[in-house]
Design an enzyme around this catalytic site. Sequence first.
Site, PDB file in Angstrom:
ATOM      1  N   ASP A 243       0.869  -1.300  12.258  1.00  0.00           N
ATOM      2  CA  ASP A 243      -0.333  -0.800  12.923  1.00  0.00           C
ATOM      3  C   ASP A 243      -1.003  -1.862  13.768  1.00  0.00           C
ATOM      4  OD1 ASP A 243      -0.243   1.614  11.720  1.00  0.00           O
ATOM      5  OD2 ASP A 243      -1.598   1.102  10.082  1.00  0.00           O
ATOM      6  N   LYS A 265      -2.640   2.609  16.681  1.00  0.00           N
ATOM      7  CA  LYS A 265      -3.536   3.612  17.258  1.00  0.00           C
ATOM      8  C   LYS A 265      -4.726   2.860  17.811  1.00  0.00           C
ATOM      9  CE  LYS A 265      -2.240   7.104  13.929  1.00  0.00           C
ATOM     10  NZ  LYS A 265      -2.617   7.639  12.636  1.00  0.00           N
ATOM     11  N   MET A 378     -14.681   2.296   9.425  1.00  0.00           N
ATOM     12  CA  MET A 378     -14.677   3.049  10.693  1.00  0.00           C
ATOM     13  C   MET A 378     -16.053   3.613  10.999  1.00  0.00           C
ATOM     14  SD  MET A 378     -11.008   4.977  10.236  1.00  0.00           S
ATOM     15  CE  MET A 378     -11.124   5.270   8.478  1.00  0.00           C
TER      16      MET A 378
END
Length: 468
Positions: A243, A265, A378
């Site tokens: 990632d 991502k 997040m």
Amino acid sequence: MRYFPIFYNLEGRKVVVVGGGEEALRKVRLLLKTNANISVIAPLLHDELASEPRVVWLAGRFAPHLLDGAALIYSAEPELNHIVSTEAKLRGIPVNVIDEADISTFITPSIVDRDPVVVAIGTEGTAPVLGQGIRARIDAMLPVGLGDLATKANALRAQVATKVPHGNRRRSFWQKFFFGPIRNASLAGDEESYSRELNIALIDEAAPSIGRVSLVGAGPGDPELLTLKAQRKLQEADVIVYDRLVSPGVLEMARRDAVRISVGKTPYEPSPKQSDINAILIREARAGKHVVRLKGGDPYVFGRGGEEQAALEASGIPVDVVPGITAALGCAAAIGLPLTQRGQNRTFTFLTGASEDGTAKHDWASLAKPGSAFAIYMGVNAAGEIAGELLAAGMAPQTEVTVVENGTLADQRVLSTSIGSLWEALQRAGVAGPAIIYVGLSHAKSSADVVPFPTREDIASDILRAAS
Ligand code: SAH
């Protein structure tokens, strides 16, 4: 690194040693370990070398043309060193002048010799005693029979290639050979056990290879926070699917020739869909590869590890999981922020600020209660909205908030604020990297030495001050 280490093939090549003294003799002895043709230029050829067929006494007096065609040159004759160095450089031949680094173009490392296994150690001349110490330790570590083991391995290579399939099976065979019972038998000189163990390993590893996937937690960034198991998996992997959050330092720990596939991502950029990532994992595992799916923090914490695991299991692919230090734990340790403390909080919650359709919904009323403490993953983009919900649910505006950006990495930043000022404080600091937001935790009161945490502006003005 000023000097680049290489191993140079001297088989049948001409190597010139200028000088007849003890230093020159020492270099000739070292060179005799190779199959070079050694040419000596010295008033006399030392007795010890006279009967050595690979040593030629080229001349008593130096002449530049004697260097022609040499692969390497050593000079150990004080009156000649400068001219030898100049003539060697003119011919583009690497030259080493004993004890004169500034007119040499290469240096000879100290070596631990278990031919064909050779360890070379160098300190670029900065710390000879350190170099010798390292050499002695490595020398003590490597058994005398190691070279013999490597030679046997080389002789077996073709046989192993036909019997044991390429990839993790073959690597597993060589692991057993070099680090398991085969090695032990060979080093003990027990040829019977050696053959027996060798055959067992060949049979064991000959079966067709089945791939598998390890979901491995990479931790928050600092490579030292990897588990030993994660480190081993990274060394065994054929393929690493990683990632964006996995730090370059962690990737450094992986086997050099593992194939690396980035499936990062990135917000606001086209990125692989989860179904594409699953498809990559299944494809590689079906090809017999040992795949490491390397995920930031812990694979099971806001990392969709469960979904990948389910997709793999549904395809009949074996999966194992190696936990990692999740960001909320790593960042807290990095700044000395206890997550539970007597008299402060009895539970601690990990929650996400984002969900597929915007800001995540939570039981704000219970999160807003006194004594509640939690870490938001997040959460930077939705921080304003989250703070609004918490305040509306009755959280005291002065409730302490700590934000850690790029935790455990060199560019870590920490922001101390309150829930009432969170949004503004984030805007001012310009938080752009991954960040954890802690709510309801206070710094240990005793820590008088808590460092003030710079904002981007502070850092910029420091740099300007330093430059002026
Ligand atoms: N599986 C990961 C979390 C992935 S979700 C884990 O267990 O840590 C991504 C979020 O993790 C980021 O938005 C941020 O909130 C947090 N995060 C990951 N690495 C971080 C780091 N080095 N510093 C601060 N927060 C981090």
